[in-house]
Design a protein around this motif. Structure first.
Motif: not given
Length: 586
Positions: A235-263
């Motif tokens: 379950i943990v492995d499946l969660w990590k894999q699928t979570r990364q799909w979301s995180v990658d999508g978030f990163h793309d949107l933040y890049e479009v919006l010119d928003i970044n994070f330190d932590r």
């Protein structure tokens, strides 16, 4: 601006007070002279008169304030930067020499590395904002937190604070377990298409529909949650894999919006620490363990001895031992102060969470964390779309951020083609991107944080009203004038002519930019900046129409060119602080 002159006058007033045995109130308050077409500063002596009255003197405070104002006006020595001084109704008004004032303002803008940038304040602030949930769609409902938080960070940094930009992903919870259950049971082995966040959102809505149609399946979801709590590798492995799909999508949107994070924090990072903290709260007698029949709770009003309900009861753990938002927020607050030397931790979160944060912070205070008083909830209201579209991820009735951005670019492109058809296609697309994103961001900031934003395209893309394109277009006009000029005079110029009223208004608005920045930072309100930028753009456009620049007499032309450049600098800097680009052409 003119801080040196203000301090000098304050010292002179202090000397006059000392010679006449008048008490001196600390922190002389200066305000702009409230008369149109004149520059100056004003202070009142009502507080001083009141101090005299409190010392035992029998006097009429308003009358005494007038007497003190007259005394000061008559005894102040001649001032280089002030053409006249007057006493009026308990106030002292000092009027700037318009020639020297305008020269000082314009030269200050042109000579500064970053006009309006505050001195370092030696304080570290963390701003946590955006907070999307993985395994869900990133929709317009998330937009205001992201845009507001980003602008607040930019303004605070410019004002002189050290800022840490933080995000807090909701990457574990019942919503994630539902998604994993649906994926395992009906979509096992599938990978997301190019539009990952849309696909993730669709599967989450699908999971809710399946469970609503067949409530008996909830037992399978609870069983899966238990496996997560036991940290079963599959379950943990499946969660990590699928979570990364979301995180990658978030990163793309933040890049479009010119928003970044330190932590970037995640609730999975603090879930188990939160449970350990709850155990400590139980041991200290702060929390009550009512399991297995009920939850673990903190009776805040009882602990504080309050007879009238205020904080109510905070649930810190479910009866089955699974974590809640409160469990994780308690641990997250502690982690932030362990990692960074924070003076304040600011949470940009929906106004509906106000009671939740009051409860969490009061619990931390009771538990002995002295820094709990430095936790700040910067609340905001939601965004309505035309037709009062209500967004609900579980129903799938969401307007995706990607779709909104796509439509913004498309609408802006039509406007750009109409206004400047001779531009090449690539430039049109780039300008449409800057204008479209500005049109989305500005309405989110140009309103009180705690008031609902009703978004509509006509207002957002208005080139003649209080909107980003209007301000961007003023910047373009300034840039166009400067491009046509044969260079910009480098030496400071004192205007040796009678200023046009539009110049007076423009210079006044430019002069207030540093104070606007500090005010916006102090109150965490970008709307102070949006309003000020609109006034700069409006006064610049009036100046552009009324006062010739390129065709003016040489001595007038040179100063006005510098005024145009000063306006361009302030418009560009202000837009950047809102996270909006300042295009050179449109």
């Amino acid at each position: 601006m003119f801080q040196k002159e203000k301090k000098q006058i304050e010292q002179q007033i202090y000397t006059i007070f000392k010679e006449n045995s008048i008490p001196f109130a600390e922190n002389t308050g200066w305000a702009p002279v409230p008369f149109s077409g004149e520059w100056g500063i004003s202070t009142s002596f009502f507080k001083v008169a009141a101090l005299e009255a409190k010392s035992g003197k029998s006097l009429n405070v308003p009358q005494r304030a007038e007497e003190i104002a007259r005394l000061v006006a008559e005894n102040l020595p001649p001032q280089e930067y002030f053409s006249r001084i007057e006493a009026a109704g308990g106030y002292l008004n000092l009027y700037f020499d318009s020639r020297l004032f305008s020269a000082r303002v314009v030269n200050s803008v042109l000579s500064a590395d970053h006009f309006g940038k505050g001195d370092p304040k030696g304080k570290t602030l963390m701003v946590e904002f955006s907070q999307p949930n993985t395994h869900k769609a990133f929709h317009v409902g998330h937009l205001r937190s992201a845009i507001l938080g980003d602008a607040v960070c930019r303004i605070l940094e410019f004002a002189g604070y050290d800022v840490i930009r933080a995000n807090f992903y909701g990457d574990m919870g019942l919503h994630v377990i539902k998604w994993l259950w649906n994926y395992q049971k009906f979509h096992s082995g599938e990978t997301p298409p190019a539009d990952a966040t849309r696909w993730m959102g669709d599967l989450y809505a699908e999971a809710n529909h399946r469970l609503e149609e067949n409530p008996g399946l909830e037992s399978e979801v609870r069983e899966l949650y238990g496996r997560w709590d036991r940290q079963e590798p599959e379950i943990v492995d499946l969660w990590k894999q699928t979570r990364q799909w979301s995180v990658d999508g978030f990163h793309d949107l933040y890049e479009v919006l010119d928003i970044n994070f330190d932590r970037i924090y995640a609730n999975s990072e603090v879930e188990f620490q939160g449970k350990e903290l709850v155990d400590e709260l139980i041991k200290k007698g702060i929390a009550e363990d009512l399991r297995p029949d009920d939850a673990v709770i903190v009776r805040l009003d009882n602990l504080l001895g309050l007879k009238k309900e205020k904080y109510r009861v905070l649930v810190v753990l479910r009866s089955d031992g699974t974590a809640l938002y409160a469990t994780e927020d308690l641990a997250l607050a502690i982690l932030k102060f362990e990692e960074y030397p924070l003076d304040k931790s600011i949470y940009v979160v929906d106004v509906r969470q106000s009671l939740h944060f009051q409860q969490v912070w009061k619990t931390l205070e009771i538990a002995g964390f002295s820094w709990a008083e430095n936790l700040v909830h910067l609340s905001y209201e939601l965004v309505n779309l035309p037709g009062n579209v209500v967004m609900a991820s579980r129903e799938g009735t969401v307007v995706l951020l990607e779709d909104l951005i796509r439509e913004a670019k498309s609408r802006a492109f039509e406007v750009v083609e109409e206004k400047n058809p001779d531009l090449n296609q690539e430039d049109k697309m780039e300008i449409a991107r800057a204008v479209g994103l500005g049109a989305i961001k500005f309405p989110m900031l140009d309103r009180e944080n705690t008031r609902i934003v009703t978004f509509d395209w006509e207002t957002a893309l208005d080139f003649n009203g209080q909107a980003a394109p209007y301000i961007q277009y003023a910047h373009v006009r300034a840039n166009s004038i400067l491009k046509k000029a044969d260079g910009l005079p480098s030496a400071a110029i004192d205007p040796d002519y009678e200023l046009d009223p539009t110049e007076v208004s423009l210079i006044e608005n430019l002069s207030q930019f540093p104070a606007v920045i500090q005010n916006a930072a102090r109150e965490y309100k970008p709307l102070h900046l949006t309003h000020a930028l609109f006034e700069v753009a409006r006064s610049f456009n009036a100046f552009y129409r009324q006062a010739p620049v390129l065709n003016a007499d040489p001595e007038v032309r040179d100063f006005r060119l510098q005024l145009v450049e000063a306006s361009r600098i302030v418009l560009s800097a202000g837009l950047n602080l809102l996270g909006i680009e300042a295009p050179k052409v449109m």
